[in-house]
Design an enzyme around this catalytic site. Structure first.
Site, PDB file in Angstrom:
ATOM      1  N   ILE A  18      57.583   7.270 -14.565  1.00 48.53           N
ATOM      2  CA  ILE A  18      57.776   7.435 -13.113  1.00 48.53           C
ATOM      3  C   ILE A  18      58.716   8.581 -12.765  1.00 48.53           C
ATOM      4  O   ILE A  18      58.922   8.871 -11.585  1.00 48.53           O
ATOM      5  CB  ILE A  18      58.304   6.139 -12.473  1.00 48.53           C
ATOM      6  CG1 ILE A  18      59.603   5.681 -13.151  1.00 48.53           C
ATOM      7  CG2 ILE A  18      57.256   5.046 -12.520  1.00 48.53           C
ATOM      8  CD1 ILE A  18      60.226   4.451 -12.501  1.00 48.53           C
ATOM      9  N   GLY A  19      59.289   9.260 -13.768  1.00 45.43           N
ATOM     10  CA  GLY A  19      60.171  10.370 -13.438  1.00 45.43           C
ATOM     11  C   GLY A  19      60.582  11.153 -14.666  1.00 45.43           C
ATOM     12  O   GLY A  19      60.619  10.628 -15.783  1.00 45.43           O
ATOM     13  N   ARG A  20      60.904  12.442 -14.433  1.00 49.39           N
ATOM     14  CA  ARG A  20      61.380  13.310 -15.512  1.00 49.39           C
ATOM     15  C   ARG A  20      62.601  14.061 -15.019  1.00 49.39           C
ATOM     16  O   ARG A  20      62.597  14.606 -13.917  1.00 49.39           O
ATOM     17  CB  ARG A  20      60.311  14.330 -15.925  1.00 49.39           C
ATOM     18  CG  ARG A  20      59.216  13.761 -16.813  1.00 49.39           C
ATOM     19  CD  ARG A  20      58.148  14.798 -17.096  1.00 49.39           C
ATOM     20  NE  ARG A  20      57.206  14.313 -18.097  1.00 49.39           N
ATOM     21  CZ  ARG A  20      57.287  14.593 -19.383  1.00 49.39           C
ATOM     22  NH1 ARG A  20      58.260  15.359 -19.828  1.00 49.39           N
ATOM     23  NH2 ARG A  20      56.394  14.118 -20.239  1.00 49.39           N
ATOM     24  N   GLY A  21      63.644  14.087 -15.817  1.00 51.62           N
ATOM     25  CA  GLY A  21      64.843  14.834 -15.489  1.00 51.62           C
ATOM     26  C   GLY A  21      65.128  15.872 -16.548  1.00 51.62           C
ATOM     27  O   GLY A  21      64.352  16.059 -17.488  1.00 51.62           O
ATOM     28  N   MET A  23      67.401  15.824 -18.801  1.00 54.30           N
ATOM     29  CA  MET A  23      67.788  15.259 -20.089  1.00 54.30           C
ATOM     30  C   MET A  23      67.033  13.992 -20.449  1.00 54.30           C
ATOM     31  O   MET A  23      67.025  13.597 -21.612  1.00 54.30           O
ATOM     32  CB  MET A  23      69.291  14.940 -20.092  1.00 54.30           C
ATOM     33  CG  MET A  23      70.194  16.151 -20.020  1.00 54.30           C
ATOM     34  SD  MET A  23      71.924  15.661 -19.840  1.00 54.30           S
ATOM     35  CE  MET A  23      72.124  14.595 -21.256  1.00 54.30           C
ATOM     36  N   ASN A  25      63.731  10.912 -19.466  1.00 54.75           N
ATOM     37  CA  ASN A  25      62.534  10.461 -18.758  1.00 54.75           C
ATOM     38  C   ASN A  25      62.757   9.025 -18.307  1.00 54.75           C
ATOM     39  O   ASN A  25      63.474   8.262 -18.954  1.00 54.75           O
ATOM     40  CB  ASN A  25      61.297  10.541 -19.658  1.00 54.75           C
ATOM     41  CG  ASN A  25      60.978  11.962 -20.076  1.00 54.75           C
ATOM     42  OD1 ASN A  25      61.384  12.919 -19.422  1.00 54.75           O
ATOM     43  ND2 ASN A  25      60.251  12.114 -21.167  1.00 54.75           N
ATOM     44  N   VAL A  26      62.115   8.659 -17.200  1.00 55.25           N
ATOM     45  CA  VAL A  26      62.270   7.307 -16.658  1.00 55.25           C
ATOM     46  C   VAL A  26      60.907   6.629 -16.632  1.00 55.25           C
ATOM     47  O   VAL A  26      59.911   7.223 -16.203  1.00 55.25           O
ATOM     48  CB  VAL A  26      62.880   7.340 -15.242  1.00 55.25           C
ATOM     49  CG1 VAL A  26      63.103   5.914 -14.732  1.00 55.25           C
ATOM     50  CG2 VAL A  26      64.201   8.094 -15.248  1.00 55.25           C
ATOM     51  N   LYS A  42      65.481   4.302 -18.536  1.00 53.01           N
ATOM     52  CA  LYS A  42      65.813   5.717 -18.662  1.00 53.01           C
ATOM     53  C   LYS A  42      66.069   6.021 -20.132  1.00 53.01           C
ATOM     54  O   LYS A  42      66.951   5.415 -20.753  1.00 53.01           O
ATOM     55  CB  LYS A  42      67.051   6.037 -17.818  1.00 53.01           C
ATOM     56  CG  LYS A  42      67.366   7.512 -17.685  1.00 53.01           C
ATOM     57  CD  LYS A  42      68.470   7.719 -16.649  1.00 53.01           C
ATOM     58  CE  LYS A  42      68.699   9.194 -16.371  1.00 53.01           C
ATOM     59  NZ  LYS A  42      69.716   9.396 -15.307  1.00 53.01           N
ATOM     60  N   ASP A 136      77.745  14.527  -8.313  1.00 47.73           N
ATOM     61  CA  ASP A 136      76.398  15.097  -8.138  1.00 47.73           C
ATOM     62  C   ASP A 136      75.627  14.335  -7.061  1.00 47.73           C
ATOM     63  O   ASP A 136      74.450  14.026  -7.230  1.00 47.73           O
ATOM     64  CB  ASP A 136      75.643  15.069  -9.463  1.00 47.73           C
ATOM     65  CG  ASP A 136      74.377  15.937  -9.432  1.00 47.73           C
ATOM     66  OD1 ASP A 136      74.298  16.835  -8.566  1.00 47.73           O
ATOM     67  OD2 ASP A 136      73.477  15.713 -10.252  1.00 47.73           O
TER      68      ASP A 136
END
Length: 627
Positions: A18-21, A23, A25-26, A42, A136
């Site tokens: 459901i997500g990529r950052g 550092m 992945n989620v 995460k 942040d």
């Protein structure tokens, strides 16, 4: 490697990514230990497995979040390492990021923006009380659930690397669009750094745009400590001055001018739309430090020949003898200097007056057409036409969108003298078009009453859909369309749609499973086991002794899904012996029946009870005949 559908860490079934950052992945997953409860997992990317700094930062996020238990902070339930992969398990928030919400709905109504920012402030009040600075904060790190709850997440650089502001690649820790001036300069982040970021987020909620942008991160960072924040009211005239002042104070360049803590900011924002602050003036801070300042023109005297800096008193301690010996020469010099200065001043005055006459001679200009422009665009066009912006009026309009200019006074195309004032009329929108409130979680009856009372919306303009729900009580709104903050035309053809909880639904069980009828006591136990609490027994007389005590009907019907608190009526047979007259009549009928028929009837008797009460006399007579 994470595989969809597989069990991760011997506990979590991976559903989807459901997500990529940068550092990590989620993934969305199910906790098989807790009844397949949805979670967000995460996982640190494999290329950082041997990066001690990345691992430390990842673990720091886990420790920071584990310390915080707050309804506006994403909760953490597990942390660990599995097959050399660091992971954090968090609560799954079904919704979107605040950035996505802003892109879809901004500018937000004042009340909604205040509600969102208050929830963020509440979360950070908890974090700061535990000594944790987020560092942040940005809309991408704030989640909005489907029910409208705001949750802060991603404490990945909280309290981290305070001695560093720029990495070798010139990228800053923290997103540069929300970075405080002190962070941009490389100083340590403080509570006021988080407050600055929250002020930028509030600016974005109210205007739909970020205050500072540029071609590079460095260019944007420079703007944070060099340029004043743009006027919110110019971008959104619906924002009161007191609310803009909250943003101005939160984003002050000097930390000393900002709020001391988030609690102070919460108190200020809570009263920003109150009536007693309606006449509040714009907040302005002194800019003397570190800036070149131009003196106002009305403070400068062109005829003042005094030196800007007085001589020291020590010069006045000269002896009378020394002063007397130079007096004559000084007089001659002074007279010549005075003549020269006088001529210069005369030339300046005459030349200045001539220039002023030439410059100030008015010319004729036409008022530009600014209809359908934003207020800021209209002001720019008027100033470019060598005109002054007069009074800004607010007026309803059925044709011009809210926040756009309806007209000017004098009207566009009119020829006027340059430097004339032009009034602007800005649309407040159509009075028939409303901003939808958040009705999710309210009782449908209360919501309908509010719609009728406040907006004149009746039942014909609302569609209700009943939806089973284990989470919402019966009669509670689960979902609405249009969503909170969206526009709705009360006179249009569109309808408001509510999904209303019908409560927890349970299926009425069968009273003859596998073809075997149940007694009323057996069926009553089955109903209770299914969760039904309101059971009514309805006994009906029958002369069929074999049917005695057996259920033959239930309402609602078998297989119907209903609220477990709804009344369930169970109808069953109760044997009643036939009267003597009835017996005589039946015996007569029996004697007329042939022996072969009697024999056949007797042999066809089954082990299942008949539940047809209307045929009880016939069944009884058959039994009598056979005996």
């Amino acid at each position: 490697m994470i595989q969809i559908g597989k069990i991760f860490a011997d506990r979590y079934r991976i559903i989807k990514e459901i997500g990529r950052g940068g550092m990590a992945n989620v993934y969305q997953g199910e906790d098989t230990f807790l009844g397949d409860r949805l979670v967000a997992i995460k996982v640190l990317r494999s290329n950082f497995e041997n990066d001690d700094i990345a691992i430390a930062r990842f673990q720091r996020e886990a420790f920071a979040m584990a310390e915080l238990s707050h309804p506006n902070i994403v909760g953490i339930s597990d942390v660990g390492e599995f097959e050399s992969q660091q992971y954090i398990v968090m609560e799954f928030v079904d919704g979107m990021t605040l950035k996505q919400y802003i892109n879809q709905n901004a500018p937000l109504a004042n009340d909604e923006a205040i509600e969102i920012i208050t929830e963020i402030l509440s979360a950070m009040d908890m974090a700061h009380s535990h000594g944790i600075i987020h560092r942040d904060l940005k809309p991408q790190n704030v989640l909005v659930s489907s029910s409208g709850t705001v949750k802060v997440t991603d404490f990945g650089i909280a309290k981290a690397l305070s001695e560093t502001s720029l990495t070798q690649t010139n990228t800053m820790f923290g997103s540069v669009h929300y970075l405080s001036p002190e962070q941009a300069r490389g100083s340590n982040a403080t509570v006021q750094s988080d407050i600055y970021a929250i002020g930028i987020i509030l600016f974005e909620l109210l205007t739909g745009q970020i205050p500072f942008d540029g071609d590079s991160a460095v260019a944007i960072a420079l703007k944070h400590f060099q340029e004043s924040i743009p006027s919110i009211i110019n971008l959104n005239p619906e924002v009161p001055q007191a609310l803009e002042n909250v943003v101005i104070k939160a984003t002050a360049k000097d930390i000393k001018n900002r709020y001391t803590d988030v609690e102070e900011m919460m108190t200020d924002v809570a009263t920003s739309t109150s009536l007693d602050r309606r006449g509040e003036e714009k907040l302005v801070f002194n800019k003397d430090h570190d800036e070149t300042k131009i003196m106002p023109a009305n403070l400068i005297n062109p005829y003042d020949t005094k030196p800007l800096i007085d001589k020291k008193e020590d010069n006045d301690s000269q002896t009378d003898e020394k002063a007397a010996s130079s007096e004559v020469g000084n007089k001659n010099k002074k007279s010549k200097k005075g003549l020269i200065i006088g001529l210069i001043i005369l030339l300046l005055v005459v030349g200045g007056a001539t220039l002023a006459w030439v410059v100030s001679t008015p010319t004729n200009v036409k008022i530009p057409n600014v209809t359908n422009s934003t207020l800021s665009q209209a002001k720019s066009k008027i100033k470019d036409a060598k005109l002054k912006v007069g009074t800004v009026h607010k007026q309803q309009s059925s044709t011009i969108a809210e926040g756009k200019v309806i007209k000017t006074d004098p009207t566009s195309g009119t020829t006027v003298r340059s430097n004339s004032s032009v009034d602007i009329y800005v649309s407040t929108g159509n009075e028939d078009i409303i901003k939808m409130k958040d009705f999710v979680g309210e009782k449908i009856d209360e919501a309908m009453a509010t719609l009728l009372k406040d907006y004149g919306i009746d039942e014909s303009q609302v569609t209700q859909t009943s939806v089973p729900s284990d989470s919402y009580p019966a009669g509670t709104i689960i979902k609405q369309s249009p969503k909170k903050g969206s526009s709705f035309d009360t006179k249009g053809s569109e309808k408001i749609t509510f999904e209303v909880s019908s409560g927890k639904q349970v299926e009425v069980p069968d009273y003859k499973p596998n073809g075997q009828y149940m007694t009323y006591s057996q069926y009553q136990a089955a109903l209770k086991a299914a969760g039904f609490t309101n059971i009514t027994l309805d006994p009906q007389a029958t002369t069929n002794q074999q049917a005695d005590g057996y259920v033959y009907s239930v309402y609602p019907n078998v297989g119907t899904s209903v609220d477990p608190t709804q009344e369930i009526v169970v109808t069953y047979s109760v044997y009643t012996a036939p009267s003597s007259s009835s017996t005589t009549s039946e015996s007569t009928t029996t004697s007329e029946t042939s022996s072969s028929t009697t024999s056949s009837t007797s042999s066809s008797t089954t082990s299942q009870p008949s539940t047809d009460n209307n045929n009880s006399s016939k069944e009884s007579s058959t039994t009598s005949s056979s005996s």
